[in-house]
Design a protein around this motif. Structure first.
Motif, PDB file in Angstrom:
ATOM      1  N   ALA A 166      39.479  35.838  47.202  1.00  0.00           N
ATOM      2  CA  ALA A 166      39.610  36.675  48.397  1.00  0.00           C
ATOM      3  C   ALA A 166      39.492  38.155  48.046  1.00  0.00           C
ATOM      4  CB  ALA A 166      40.949  36.391  49.083  1.00  0.00           C
ATOM      5  N   ASP A 167      40.093  38.558  46.925  1.00  0.00           N
ATOM      6  CA  ASP A 167      40.032  39.961  46.503  1.00  0.00           C
ATOM      7  C   ASP A 167      38.609  40.367  46.141  1.00  0.00           C
ATOM      8  OD1 ASP A 167      40.087  42.141  44.327  1.00  0.00           O
ATOM      9  OD2 ASP A 167      42.143  42.214  45.071  1.00  0.00           O
ATOM     10  N   LEU A 168      37.946  39.540  45.328  1.00  0.00           N
ATOM     11  CA  LEU A 168      36.583  39.871  44.919  1.00  0.00           C
ATOM     12  C   LEU A 168      35.622  39.850  46.106  1.00  0.00           C
ATOM     13  CD1 LEU A 168      36.290  37.895  41.543  1.00  0.00           C
ATOM     14  CD2 LEU A 168      36.778  40.326  41.875  1.00  0.00           C
ATOM     15  N   GLN A 169      35.802  38.897  47.006  1.00  0.00           N
ATOM     16  CA  GLN A 169      34.921  38.820  48.172  1.00  0.00           C
ATOM     17  C   GLN A 169      35.136  40.020  49.087  1.00  0.00           C
ATOM     18  OE1 GLN A 169      32.486  36.190  48.754  1.00  0.00           O
ATOM     19  NE2 GLN A 169      31.858  38.003  49.934  1.00  0.00           N
ATOM     20  N   ARG A 170      36.385  40.429  49.256  1.00  0.00           N
ATOM     21  CA  ARG A 170      36.671  41.611  50.080  1.00  0.00           C
ATOM     22  C   ARG A 170      35.989  42.850  49.509  1.00  0.00           C
ATOM     23  NH1 ARG A 170      42.760  44.111  51.210  1.00  0.00           N
ATOM     24  NH2 ARG A 170      42.152  45.558  52.892  1.00  0.00           N
ATOM     25  N   THR A 171      36.016  42.983  48.195  1.00  0.00           N
ATOM     26  CA  THR A 171      35.363  44.128  47.549  1.00  0.00           C
ATOM     27  C   THR A 171      33.853  44.045  47.699  1.00  0.00           C
ATOM     28  OG1 THR A 171      37.198  44.230  45.968  1.00  0.00           O
ATOM     29  CG2 THR A 171      35.173  45.406  45.389  1.00  0.00           C
ATOM     30  N   ASN A 172      33.283  42.866  47.484  1.00  0.00           N
ATOM     31  CA  ASN A 172      31.843  42.704  47.671  1.00  0.00           C
ATOM     32  C   ASN A 172      31.428  43.033  49.106  1.00  0.00           C
ATOM     33  OD1 ASN A 172      31.274  42.001  45.057  1.00  0.00           O
ATOM     34  ND2 ASN A 172      31.068  39.806  45.442  1.00  0.00           N
ATOM     35  N   ASP A 173      32.225  42.584  50.058  1.00  0.00           N
ATOM     36  CA  ASP A 173      31.894  42.847  51.461  1.00  0.00           C
ATOM     37  C   ASP A 173      31.891  44.349  51.746  1.00  0.00           C
ATOM     38  OD1 ASP A 173      31.709  40.143  51.874  1.00  0.00           O
ATOM     39  OD2 ASP A 173      33.680  39.935  52.817  1.00  0.00           O
ATOM     40  N   ALA A 174      32.861  45.069  51.170  1.00  0.00           N
ATOM     41  CA  ALA A 174      32.921  46.518  51.383  1.00  0.00           C
ATOM     42  C   ALA A 174      31.706  47.204  50.755  1.00  0.00           C
ATOM     43  CB  ALA A 174      34.219  47.075  50.788  1.00  0.00           C
ATOM     44  N   ILE A 175      31.322  46.760  49.553  1.00  0.00           N
ATOM     45  CA  ILE A 175      30.152  47.350  48.898  1.00  0.00           C
ATOM     46  C   ILE A 175      28.901  47.107  49.728  1.00  0.00           C
ATOM     47  CG2 ILE A 175      28.659  47.183  46.865  1.00  0.00           C
ATOM     48  CD1 ILE A 175      31.198  46.557  45.225  1.00  0.00           C
ATOM     49  N   ARG A 176      28.756  45.897  50.266  1.00  0.00           N
ATOM     50  CA  ARG A 176      27.552  45.577  51.030  1.00  0.00           C
ATOM     51  C   ARG A 176      27.546  46.222  52.409  1.00  0.00           C
ATOM     52  NH1 ARG A 176      27.969  40.057  48.292  1.00  0.00           N
ATOM     53  NH2 ARG A 176      26.385  40.221  46.658  1.00  0.00           N
ATOM     54  N   ARG A 177      28.721  46.502  52.944  1.00  0.00           N
ATOM     55  CA  ARG A 177      28.739  47.284  54.187  1.00  0.00           C
ATOM     56  C   ARG A 177      28.263  48.704  53.926  1.00  0.00           C
ATOM     57  NH1 ARG A 177      33.532  44.429  55.320  1.00  0.00           N
ATOM     58  NH2 ARG A 177      34.795  46.087  54.391  1.00  0.00           N
ATOM     59  N   ALA A 178      28.666  49.240  52.766  1.00  0.00           N
ATOM     60  CA  ALA A 178      28.252  50.602  52.419  1.00  0.00           C
ATOM     61  C   ALA A 178      26.778  50.653  52.051  1.00  0.00           C
ATOM     62  CB  ALA A 178      29.103  51.123  51.258  1.00  0.00           C
ATOM     63  N   ALA A 179      26.312  49.630  51.337  1.00  0.00           N
ATOM     64  CA  ALA A 179      24.921  49.591  50.874  1.00  0.00           C
ATOM     65  C   ALA A 179      24.353  48.216  51.196  1.00  0.00           C
ATOM     66  CB  ALA A 179      24.840  49.874  49.378  1.00  0.00           C
ATOM     67  N   PRO A 180      23.894  48.006  52.431  1.00  0.00           N
ATOM     68  CA  PRO A 180      23.401  46.684  52.845  1.00  0.00           C
ATOM     69  C   PRO A 180      22.315  46.169  51.890  1.00  0.00           C
ATOM     70  CG  PRO A 180      23.627  48.112  54.752  1.00  0.00           C
ATOM     71  CD  PRO A 180      23.851  48.978  53.544  1.00  0.00           C
ATOM     72  N   GLY A 181      22.448  44.913  51.547  1.00  0.00           N
ATOM     73  CA  GLY A 181      21.473  44.297  50.655  1.00  0.00           C
ATOM     74  C   GLY A 181      21.684  44.597  49.190  1.00  0.00           C
ATOM     75  N   ALA A 182      22.750  45.302  48.856  1.00  0.00           N
ATOM     76  CA  ALA A 182      22.998  45.654  47.451  1.00  0.00           C
ATOM     77  C   ALA A 182      23.256  44.404  46.618  1.00  0.00           C
ATOM     78  CB  ALA A 182      24.192  46.597  47.350  1.00  0.00           C
ATOM     79  N   SER A 183      22.762  44.427  45.402  1.00  0.00           N
ATOM     80  CA  SER A 183      23.001  43.337  44.458  1.00  0.00           C
ATOM     81  C   SER A 183      24.257  43.651  43.653  1.00  0.00           C
ATOM     82  CB  SER A 183      21.795  43.192  43.527  1.00  0.00           C
ATOM     83  OG  SER A 183      22.046  42.219  42.527  1.00  0.00           O
ATOM     84  N   ILE A 184      25.171  42.693  43.604  1.00  0.00           N
ATOM     85  CA  ILE A 184      26.421  42.856  42.847  1.00  0.00           C
ATOM     86  C   ILE A 184      26.485  41.694  41.865  1.00  0.00           C
ATOM     87  CG2 ILE A 184      28.909  43.250  42.979  1.00  0.00           C
ATOM     88  CD1 ILE A 184      28.430  43.645  46.063  1.00  0.00           C
ATOM     89  N   ARG A 185      26.020  41.906  40.651  1.00  0.00           N
ATOM     90  CA  ARG A 185      25.881  40.816  39.685  1.00  0.00           C
ATOM     91  C   ARG A 185      26.932  40.849  38.581  1.00  0.00           C
ATOM     92  NH1 ARG A 185      21.458  40.723  36.756  1.00  0.00           N
ATOM     93  NH2 ARG A 185      20.904  42.890  37.036  1.00  0.00           N
ATOM     94  N   PHE A 186      27.870  41.809  38.672  1.00  0.00           N
ATOM     95  CA  PHE A 186      28.854  41.931  37.599  1.00  0.00           C
ATOM     96  C   PHE A 186      30.245  42.176  38.160  1.00  0.00           C
ATOM     97  CE2 PHE A 186      24.782  43.212  35.824  1.00  0.00           C
ATOM     98  CZ  PHE A 186      24.712  42.405  34.705  1.00  0.00           C
ATOM     99  N   MET A 187      31.242  41.746  37.385  1.00  0.00           N
ATOM    100  CA  MET A 187      32.650  41.999  37.699  1.00  0.00           C
ATOM    101  C   MET A 187      33.353  42.444  36.430  1.00  0.00           C
ATOM    102  SD  MET A 187      35.994  40.777  37.305  1.00  0.00           S
ATOM    103  CE  MET A 187      35.940  39.037  36.880  1.00  0.00           C
ATOM    104  N   ARG A 188      34.219  43.435  36.574  1.00  0.00           N
ATOM    105  CA  ARG A 188      35.064  43.839  35.446  1.00  0.00           C
ATOM    106  C   ARG A 188      36.522  43.763  35.895  1.00  0.00           C
ATOM    107  NH1 ARG A 188      33.429  49.083  32.464  1.00  0.00           N
ATOM    108  NH2 ARG A 188      32.431  47.642  30.987  1.00  0.00           N
ATOM    109  N   ALA A 189      37.327  43.052  35.136  1.00  0.00           N
ATOM    110  CA  ALA A 189      38.746  42.933  35.449  1.00  0.00           C
ATOM    111  C   ALA A 189      39.465  44.243  35.150  1.00  0.00           C
ATOM    112  CB  ALA A 189      39.367  41.813  34.627  1.00  0.00           C
ATOM    113  N   PRO A 190      40.327  44.714  36.025  1.00  0.00           N
ATOM    114  CA  PRO A 190      41.102  45.924  35.737  1.00  0.00           C
ATOM    115  C   PRO A 190      41.873  45.790  34.426  1.00  0.00           C
ATOM    116  CG  PRO A 190      41.308  45.359  38.053  1.00  0.00           C
ATOM    117  CD  PRO A 190      40.586  44.217  37.396  1.00  0.00           C
ATOM    118  N   GLY A 191      41.782  46.819  33.604  1.00  0.00           N
ATOM    119  CA  GLY A 191      42.453  46.784  32.313  1.00  0.00           C
ATOM    120  C   GLY A 191      41.824  45.833  31.326  1.00  0.00           C
TER     121      GLY A 191
END
Length: 303
Positions: free
Chosen positions: A191-216
């Protein structure tokens, strides 16, 4: 005791020959299907797929509390004990290709898999520092990877659009940079990662998000598995100049010198370099010298 009848011996021998031919025919039929006769039919299919990580928390000692007091693995293709991705990562428009090197917690990536070096910047976007960094990268025609915090994305969508429009790679850095998210159930992580992806794609429609980095850098097998299910590879680092750390008594000039020295000393071919654009003006200042120094020695790529 008398000798066996010769006719009986010939009968037994004939039966053995017939049985041997029958066995060979069965073995050949199995081989024609691509399965060795000594291998159960399901074994090849089972070994072709790598085992899924368990859902237990990575118990590796010394995981950093924030980007880590411990020294990261040595950079470059010779990372000790590092595994390779089981399949090549798809190339981005400006990114490295081939297999990324997996030497981090829960098999997160610590190398680009090529001789190229990747610069990564965390925790943004920052309305003051990110534009300065983007200007600097554009000046030297360098592409980087931006690991974005969802709350900051929602607050500054125009910067996300600029990052994407200028050809940099976008990376999910979770919604609010929770250092303990990896210990949560898979559903909460998703849910956390999907919420972040959704926010990124709202800001930049069609953006590719192929990586994740865990905090710390606090990856767990569950964290990595959920990210993979969402189409994201998990990236750690091999160079950490600790630009986020400001010990008491360290002035701006000393801080910049420390960051520069750490990057210059530890960066090698294939390295993933960790830095921060969020609330780190000295980092941006340090990279004014570092980028031309790095570019003269390495190919700099976005992941």
């Amino acid at each position: 005791m008398g000798f066996p009848d010769r006719r009986a011996i010939r009968t037994v021998a004939s039966a053995l020959v017939v049985a041997a031919f029958a066995w060979c025919g069965t073995a050949m039929a199995m081989a024609s299907d691509g399965t060795p006769s000594s291998t159960p039919p399901h074994a090849a299919a089972t070994s072709a797929a790598p085992p899924r990580p368990s859902s237990t928390v990575d118990a590796r000692p010394g995981l950093p509390a924030f980007h880590g007091p411990t020294r990261p693995p040595a950079p470059g293709p010779g990372l000790p004990g590092a595994a390779m991705l089981t399949r090549p990562q798809p190339p981005g428009p400006h990114g490295s290709t081939g297999r990324m090197r997996l030497g981090g917690p829960a098999h997160s990536a610590t190398g680009t898999g090529t001789s190229a070096v990747a610069l990564t910047f965390d925790d943004g976007p920052d309305p003051a520092q990110t534009p300065k960094l983007l200007d600097l990268l554009a000046k030297y025609h360098v592409k980087a990877t931006f690991c974005l915090v969802g709350q900051n994305v929602a607050a500054h969508p125009e910067l996300v659009r600029r990052i994407a429009a200028e050809g940099h790679t976008l990376c999910n850095h979770t919604w609010r940079h929770s250092l303990t998210l990896g210990r949560q159930p898979a559903a909460a992580i998703r849910a956390d990662l999907q919420r972040t992806n959704d926010a990124i794609r709202r800001a930049a429609p069609g953006a590719s998000i192929r990586f994740m980095r865990a905090p710390g850098g606090n990856f767990t097998p569950t964290f990595v598995s959920v990210a993979a299910d969402l189409g994201m590879a998990s990236i750690y680092w091999s160079v950490d100049p600790r630009d986020w750390y400001h010990p008491a008594g360290e002035g701006d000039a000393a801080h910049r010198a420390r960051v520069q020295h750490a990057v210059q000393r530890h960066t090698g071919h294939g390295a993933i370099v960790l830095s921060h654009d969020y609330a780190q003006p000295d980092t941006i200042a340090a990279y004014r010298s570092l980028i031309p120094w790095l570019k003269s020695r390495y190919q700099l790529v976005a992941l």
